[in-house]
Design a protein around this motif. Structure first.
Motif, PDB file in Angstrom:
ATOM      1  N   ILE A   8      -5.097  29.841 -28.397  1.00  0.00           N
ATOM      2  CA  ILE A   8      -4.188  29.043 -29.232  1.00  0.00           C
ATOM      3  C   ILE A   8      -4.035  29.677 -30.611  1.00  0.00           C
ATOM      4  CG2 ILE A   8      -3.889  26.812 -30.393  1.00  0.00           C
ATOM      5  CD1 ILE A   8      -5.350  25.554 -27.926  1.00  0.00           C
ATOM      6  N   ALA A  30       2.248  25.913 -28.264  1.00  0.00           N
ATOM      7  CA  ALA A  30       1.735  25.546 -26.938  1.00  0.00           C
ATOM      8  C   ALA A  30       2.425  26.351 -25.845  1.00  0.00           C
ATOM      9  CB  ALA A  30       1.932  24.048 -26.707  1.00  0.00           C
ATOM     10  N   LYS A  37       0.950  20.708 -24.982  1.00  0.00           N
ATOM     11  CA  LYS A  37       0.943  20.387 -26.416  1.00  0.00           C
ATOM     12  C   LYS A  37      -0.278  19.540 -26.775  1.00  0.00           C
ATOM     13  CE  LYS A  37       3.799  18.149 -29.970  1.00  0.00           C
ATOM     14  NZ  LYS A  37       5.101  17.460 -30.211  1.00  0.00           N
ATOM     15  N   ILE A  40      -3.626  21.303 -27.616  1.00  0.00           N
ATOM     16  CA  ILE A  40      -3.827  21.835 -28.973  1.00  0.00           C
ATOM     17  C   ILE A  40      -4.479  20.779 -29.848  1.00  0.00           C
ATOM     18  CG2 ILE A  40      -2.651  22.640 -31.066  1.00  0.00           C
ATOM     19  CD1 ILE A  40      -0.700  24.128 -29.318  1.00  0.00           C
TER      20      ILE A  40
END
Length: 293
Positions: A8, A30, A37, A40
């Motif tokens: 990430i 993402a 998403k 994250i």
């Protein structure tokens, strides 16, 4: 740091360097990282937290690498030359990180990040000072801090040329090359008898700021704990007891680090979905606290 967090972070650096921090969405990061998403947010509470983690991961990796290269049985000069070369290696391996910084001065908008980078700056100043003293000894004592500024300036400028892509350098040669330049600078100081621009008292004042900066994470943890306790739901005794105990320990004149770590780990394991912002904020400052205590 878990492998997915590193993935990430790499994607965030790439996106920030290409589009800019403010123009990049968490969804775009993402997509680039190939994760959902929501994943994250499992690791980073916000885009600001992700930005902070990028800088922390980069600089702590750099400091760890330099520490590893301070080899036992190796003479101080050879060790320092390898450490300087490692700085160029780390930056050349992460050009997008530098491009991200160059694109926008985003660190000024985040007070925690600004504080952390100030701490890094002071740590580097103290580190260069100690290494130069190891290599050259008492000979440089009166102008040691001018040497730190000159060496740091050379490293920064060569890094800038390298990152912009206009110049390529043999990285293993950078340490020996720059140390040879320091030899000539020291020779000029001793031969001319020039007075240093930076007096020892001024430099010591600067280094003393490091100790003040290092104490800030502890105070920020205490502040977060106080705010978290004030926001607790009625009857949430587990949180209240654990948070209060950690705050009490941090406020002692002599802190038991084992107790601090145990309480922090216990708090981190509690179900804190209702207090995610507090948990993420505490985690951020605890990470800094661990690095400086």
């Amino acid at each position: 740091m878990k492998e997915r967090e590193k993935v990430i972070i790499r994607s965030a650096i790439k996106c920030f360097s290409e589009k800019g921090y403010h123009q990049t969405s968490i969804q775009e990061i993402a997509d680039d990282a190939g994760v959902a998403k929501g994943s994250i947010y499992n690791y980073f509470g916000s885009k600001e937290d992700l930005l902070f983690s990028i800088f922390q991961h980069h600089f702590e990796t750099l400091f760890e690498k330099m520490h590893e290269l301070k080899e036992t049985g190796t003479d101080y000069r050879t060790s320092f030359e390898k450490q300087i070369s490692s700085i160029f290696y780390e930056y050349s391996s992460h050009k997008e990180f530098l491009q991200m910084q160059i694109r926008e001065q985003i660190m000024k908008e985040n007070s925690e990040l600004f504080h952390y980078l100030k701490t890094v700056r002071l740590r580097l100043f103290a580190w260069y000072s100690e290494r130069l003293e190891e290599v050259y000894g008492e000979e440089i004592h009166s102008f040691q801090f001018d040497l730190v500024v000159l060496l740091e300036g050379m490293i920064k400028e060569y890094l800038a040329l390298m990152i912009k892509g206009s110049q390529t350098f043999s990285i293993p040669e950078m340490g020996p090359y720059l140390m040879k330049r320091m030899d000539y600078i020291i020779k000029s100081f001793t031969e001319t008898g020039d007075e240093p621009l930076i007096k020892a008292e001024e430099a010591q004042l600067l280094i003393s700021e490091l100790k003040i900066a290092e104490n800030k994470p502890k105070q920020k943890m205490v502040d977060v704990l106080s705010e978290w306790m004030a926001a607790l739901n009625p009857g949430d005794e587990k949180h209240n007891t654990a948070l209060g105990s950690l705050k009490e320990e941090l406020n002692k004149s002599i802190i038991n680090q084992v107790i601090v770590e145990s309480l922090y780990l216990f708090i981190n394991q509690l179900d804190s979905k209702s207090y995610l912002n507090f948990k993420n904020e505490l985690e951020k400052w605890y990470g800094l606290y661990k690095k400086t205590n």
